[in-house]
Every structure is written in C-alpha cells, then in structure tokens.
Design a protein around this motif. Structure first.
Motif, short mmCIF file in Angstrom:
data_model
loop_
_atom_site.label_atom_id
_atom_site.label_comp_id
_atom_site.label_asym_id
_atom_site.label_seq_id
_atom_site.Cartn_x
_atom_site.Cartn_y
_atom_site.Cartn_z
N THR A 23 -8.56 10.29 1.67
CA THR A 23 -7.90 10.16 2.98
C THR A 23 -7.25 8.80 3.13
OG1 THR A 23 -10.04 9.53 3.81
CG2 THR A 23 -9.25 11.69 4.43
N ARG A 24 -7.87 7.77 2.57
CA ARG A 24 -7.27 6.44 2.72
C ARG A 24 -5.94 6.39 1.97
NH1 ARG A 24 -12.84 5.20 2.59
NH2 ARG A 24 -13.00 4.50 0.45
N GLY A 25 -5.83 7.17 0.87
CA GLY A 25 -4.56 7.28 0.17
C GLY A 25 -3.50 7.92 1.04
N GLU B 76 -1.19 0.47 1.75
CA GLU B 76 -0.43 -0.62 2.37
C GLU B 76 -1.02 -1.99 2.04
OE1 GLU B 76 -1.16 1.92 4.89
OE2 GLU B 76 0.83 2.72 5.34
N SER B 77 -2.33 -2.03 1.68
CA SER B 77 -2.94 -3.32 1.33
C SER B 77 -2.20 -3.97 0.19
CB SER B 77 -4.40 -3.13 0.91
OG SER B 77 -5.05 -2.24 1.75
N LEU B 78 -1.57 -3.17 -0.67
CA LEU B 78 -0.86 -3.71 -1.83
C LEU B 78 0.65 -3.56 -1.66
CD1 LEU B 78 -2.56 -4.88 -4.13
CD2 LEU B 78 -1.92 -2.94 -5.51
N GLY B 79 1.08 -3.15 -0.45
CA GLY B 79 2.51 -3.05 -0.17
C GLY B 79 3.13 -1.72 -0.57
N ASP C 274 0.05 11.06 -2.25
CA ASP C 274 0.07 11.64 -3.60
C ASP C 274 -1.01 10.96 -4.45
OD1 ASP C 274 1.19 9.21 -3.90
OD2 ASP C 274 3.09 9.86 -4.74
N ILE C 275 -1.10 11.38 -5.72
CA ILE C 275 -2.18 10.84 -6.54
C ILE C 275 -1.99 9.35 -6.80
CG2 ILE C 275 -3.35 11.11 -8.76
CD1 ILE C 275 -2.61 14.04 -8.66
N PHE C 276 -0.72 8.92 -6.81
CA PHE C 276 -0.46 7.50 -7.02
C PHE C 276 -1.12 6.66 -5.93
CE2 PHE C 276 2.20 3.66 -6.71
CZ PHE C 276 2.08 3.20 -8.02
N SER C 277 -1.04 7.14 -4.66
CA SER C 277 -1.67 6.40 -3.56
C SER C 277 -3.17 6.29 -3.78
CB SER C 277 -1.45 7.10 -2.22
OG SER C 277 -0.16 7.56 -2.11
N VAL D 241 -5.48 2.98 -4.03
CA VAL D 241 -6.66 2.75 -3.18
C VAL D 241 -7.88 2.47 -4.03
CG1 VAL D 241 -8.25 3.86 -1.58
CG2 VAL D 241 -5.82 4.07 -1.22
N ARG D 242 -8.10 3.29 -5.07
CA ARG D 242 -9.31 3.12 -5.85
C ARG D 242 -9.31 1.79 -6.60
NH1 ARG D 242 -9.42 8.90 -6.40
NH2 ARG D 242 -11.22 9.63 -5.20
N LEU D 243 -8.12 1.38 -7.12
CA LEU D 243 -8.10 0.13 -7.86
C LEU D 243 -8.32 -1.06 -6.93
CD1 LEU D 243 -5.24 0.68 -10.42
CD2 LEU D 243 -7.68 0.76 -10.80
N VAL D 244 -7.68 -1.02 -5.73
CA VAL D 244 -7.88 -2.13 -4.80
C VAL D 244 -9.34 -2.18 -4.37
CG1 VAL D 244 -7.19 -3.13 -2.60
CG2 VAL D 244 -5.48 -2.06 -4.04
#
Lengths: 412, 150
Positions: free
Chosen positions: A220-222, A251-254, A260-263, A267-270
C-alpha cells in the motif's frame, strides 16, 4: 486449436515459480490474463487449534513457527496480545531490544524479497548478490538471539537475552558495511534497465484499490497510502523514534507513487536502509534497566497467566504489513481459550485480483512475488462439509445471515 | 568421501514444500547462494521432479498436500533419495497433534515405497551447513545404489 479462447491455465500447488504451495487458476486469452482465481489452503497446519491445546509459554514457540520468515514479528505480536490480556507492562529496555530485533528481521526479509524478485525476473546475479549481503544480517541475528531463523527472543514482559558490548560492536561494524553498500544496491535496482523494463507499469495496484481491498504493508505504501502501524499506532520504542523517522513511500526518494512493482521496489529498499538506521538509533539510545519485567517464569505462568481473564489484541508492522493477533484467556485455564491470527498476506492476496488484470503470462511470477506472499502464514482455515467432503464458500450474505441468526438466538 | 566407480553425475535436487513454515525453505536457498554455495559441487535446484535425483522435503505432510507429495515422489526417477529438512519430516515438529497433519513424512513415504532412501537433517530450522552435510550423505547412498545397479 480444438478450443476457442479463453483458456484456463493452472499454476500450482507445486510449481517452480512458487516457493510455497498455493494454487492459481488463470483465465487466459492468448498471452493476456483475463481473470484469476486464487485457491489457498495447501499450507494449512492448524496452528490456531494447536494454540488452544498449549499454555502461553509453549505457544510462544508455536507462534514463531506460523512463518519462518517473519517469525520474530509473530512472536512479538503474540507477546503483546497476551500482555494486553493479562495486564503485563514490558520493561523499557526490553521494549527497545524488541524493536532492535524486529528491525533486523525487516532487513533480512526485504533483502530476501529483493533476491527472490530478481530471481523471478530471470536476473539470478541479483539473487546471489542480495543473499550474500543478507548473510551479514543473519550473522547479527545469530549473535544476538542465538539462532538464524527462529529467534525465540521475545517473552512476556520483555526479551530473553541482553545484548553485550561486544555484540553491539560487531553489529555496528555490519551496519557500517551496509551503509557503504546503500548506493550500490539502490543503483542496481533503480537504474538497471533490465529491472526497470520488467517492473515499471506492471502489476499496478491503484490507491483506490489499495484502500478498497484493505491491503497493507509496503504494497500500500507503494500505492501512496501512508499506512504503517509503527507510526500510526506506535508500540515498543517507535513512539520515541517518531521525530527521526517517517513513513516510507516512493516520494521519499522522489519517485511518483504509481502503485506498480517499481514503487514497491523503491519502498522496500528505502525501508531496508531506514531499518538499519533504526537499529543504530536503538543501540544509541538503549536505556539501562532489566530486560524483562517478569524474570520469574513459573510465577508468571502459574500466577499471572493462569489467573488472567480477558481478551487481548495487538498489532505489529511485520516486514510484509500489519500483523494482528487476538487472544482470549480464561481464569484457571492454562491453555489459550481462543487465538486468532490475521497475517499481512491475508490482507494482501486480494490485491492480486486487480494486479493480474491484463498482465502477460511472463509477468505472472514477478506479480506473485511482488506482494511478498507468505502462504505459510496465511493458510488459516477452509470450510469443508464433513458429510460430503465438499468445500463451500462463505460470502457476505451467508455471513450476515449467520450473524442475524446468532443475535436472535441470544435474545430471549 | 570416496568416489567409487558409480560416481558419474552431479546431484540435482527438487524442493517440495509439504506445508512447511518457510524456515527450512529459506535456509535451503541460503545453502544455494554464495556464503554456503552448494552449487559449486554441481548441486542444482531444478524445476521438475522428473529431472531430480534428490527430493528436498520440508514440513510435515498435511491432508491437502499428501496426494500431491506422493505423486511427486512417484514422478522422480530412481535411484532417488529423500532429504528430510527439519524436524517436521521426522516427527511433524510442533504440529504433531494437529488435526490436518497426515503424519511425519518418513512414515508417510514408507507406505508408498517401503525401500525409500531417507536422509534426516534435523533442526528447526535446519542450518545451511547441515543441509550441505545431508546432501553429501544422500550422495554416498546413491553412489552405493548406482554401483549395485551397474
């Protein structure tokens, strides 16, 4: 061809793209997914029933075996639920150490996910790279808890073991190593064209659907929903960490939160690197004092837990999302009177229905892996008619009907 | 390990999750990836039981999976060995008194094939080092079988 489209396509329960047994029935038109039906239940082990045959101290070990990946989260939330029911307040140092292990678990789980996602994309170098990196956090977990996977770290009132200065020093070295790798890992996942081509605009879960389907966790955060139990309902030491940390969204990383899966990768990496900073924060601000408020286990079991009467509910943000346990204790009864587990994957599987719409066959593995499914957690119960052996679906109307009947039965 | 005349190929393994909690499963992947790296011995995870020499079985067998697991065992070409990862395969572990468990895997598979070669790797979950050792043990037993067949 003998048959006209649409074609059925079955995946599971044992399939190389699935790490755990579950079944998908796809309806396909050519390469395009028209519809999907999910049939879980292959990994049902009757954990809740077993909990009602054992006392809370024994159930602690059962709780972490609900799932081997988020074992710490399940033990944590079970402890909190029983503490709620039996009115136990954990010690402050215990609360901080609990968060330390919970965040270490998040690091290992997100690295695991990153590797599995790379593997599902056919990018096995990433699987091997991230799992090599992951071994370092497994080392910290082993140093602190004594085991690599099932930690047995949590207990009612606090934790089982204290950290020693030598352990802290070793852990800090590994955190420093991770922070050096931060740029490399972000670079691999966010700028590599092989990955971005496969995950951008694939498996989209829109913000509306995320809210409508009650999804939770990084999924959901994605999609841009700021839903995180650590911040919206703080527990442990998270309340003290609110000034230094924020809910992570793309948005934390701009990046734009497209769902989508990219989001989700973002999220997971941040979150992974936030978790490392959280661990360091806990080690910096670790208060002194006892690690548990209940040092005498037999007194805890015989006096407090056996005499406790009441219900307890607790929520914890597991690596995959919100994990909820409900516990009911009865006076003079050693065993749990009732135990209900609602795991993050249970909230997330419905999102598959919308994520698979119009996807290609080749994208099925990565969409399955993208929500980080944990079927071992999720398979709670299937209703089977014992007379005929037939399974039946319970829809909203049936449930409503049952509820009305029960209310009528209660009324004189 | 002494390599006898029968030693002629590397072992390929197929992973069967018979209602496991994932603990052993992630340790199996850990054993395959660089820190422990059993792939350097030619041990490879394959996508179908028909290509496999060894079945890596995790978890107790529940009712839903029982028939599937039996079919997978029958689809694996002989000579084959079963590597039981974790306590669940030998004793059903913490789930021993559950209503939906068919029984520990070894008892279950002995009913299907009384001569099944079973290698036990205990632990909850198993450690990657123990999995490596278990594969070596399975290797030895398969070598003996192949030697007898020649």
């Amino acid at each position: 061809m003998a048959h006209a489209p649409p074609y059925p396509l079955m995946i599971g329960p044992i399939h190389p793209a699935l790490k755990e047994p579950t079944m998908f029935k796809f309806t396909m038109e050519g390469e395009r997914v028209l519809d999907v039906d999910i049939q879980p239940g292959f990994n049902h082990r009757g954990v809740e029933y077993l909990g009602m045959k054992r006392n809370p101290l024994q159930v602690l070990h059962l709780a972490e075996r609900v799932c081997g990946i988020c074992s710490g989260a399940h033990q944590y939330v079970f402890c909190r639920a029983v503490e709620h029911a039996a009115n136990i307040t954990p010690s402050v140092r215990g609360d901080y150490l609990r968060v330390l292990v919970a965040e270490l678990e998040r690091i290992h789980s997100h690295l695991l996910w990153a590797g599995v996602a790379g593997h599902e994309l056919g990018f096995d170098s990433i699987l091997h790279y991230t799992w090599k990196v992951r071994e370092d956090v497994q080392d910290i977990l082993e140093i602190i808890c004594g085991n690599r996977v099932n930690y047995s770290y949590y207990i009612f009132g606090g934790v089982r073991r204290d950290v020693t200065p030598e352990q802290v020093e070793k852990a800090r070295k590994i955190f420093a190593k991770y922070r050096k790798l931060e740029d490399t890992i972000l670079d691999i996942f966010l700028t590599d064209p092989t990955i971005s081509h496969r995950v951008q605009d694939v498996g989209v879960l829109t913000k509306e659907n995320a809210l409508k389907l009650s999804a939770c966790g990084p999924l959901t955060r994605g999609a841009g929903v700021k839903k995180d139990v650590r911040f919206s309902w703080p527990y442990g030491s998270y309340g003290d960490m609110m000034d230094d940390f924020k809910v992570v969204t793309p948005e934390s990383l701009g990046y734009k939160a497209t769902g989508d899966i990219f989001s989700q990768v973002v999220v997971r990496l941040v979150e992974l690197f936030e978790a490392i900073r959280m661990c360091e924060w806990v080690l910096d601000n670790l208060p002194s004092g006892p690690i548990t408020s209940e040092p005498n286990l037999s007194a805890l079991l015989m006096a407090k837990l056996r005499m406790a009467e009441g219900e307890g509910v607790a929520r914890v943000e597991a690596p995959r999302g919100e994990d909820i346990h409900y516990v009911r204790l009865k006076k003079n009864k050693m065993e749990l009177d009732s135990w209900k587990i609602r795991v993050p994957t249970y909230g997330n599987i419905m999102s598959w229905l919308t994520m698979f719409k119009d996807a290609q066959i080749a994208d099925i593995p990565i969409i399955i892996a993208s929500i980080d499914p944990c079927i071992g957690c999720m398979d709670r119960v299937t209703l089977v008619d014992s007379g005929t052996g037939r399974e039946r679906d319970v829809d909203w109307a049936v449930l409503h009907d049952l509820s009305v009947k029960r209310s009528r039965g209660l009324m004189p | 390990m002494k390599l006898n005349k029968a030693f002629d190929k590397s072992l390929w393994v197929f992973h069967v999750n018979a209602a496991s909690c994932n603990g052993c499963d992630i340790e199996i992947v850990a054993a395959l990836t660089p820190r422990y790296d059993v792939e350097r011995f030619g041990i490879k995870l394959v996508g179908t039981p028909r290509h496999a020499d060894v079945l890596l079985v995790t978890g107790p067998v529940n009712r839903q999976m029982a028939d599937r697991v039996r079919r997978i065992y029958e689809q694996t070409p002989g000579p084959k060995a079963v590597l039981l990862c974790g306590n669940c395969g030998a004793t059903s572990g913490v789930y021993y008194d559950s209503y939906c468990i068919e029984g520990p895997f070894d008892e279950f598979i002995k009913k299907v094939d009384p001569n099944a070669i079973i290698v036990y790797v205990p632990g909850c979950p198993v450690r990657p080092e123990a999995i490596t050792m278990g594969v070596v043990e399975a290797w030895k037993q398969l070598e003996v079988l192949r030697g007898e067949a020649k």
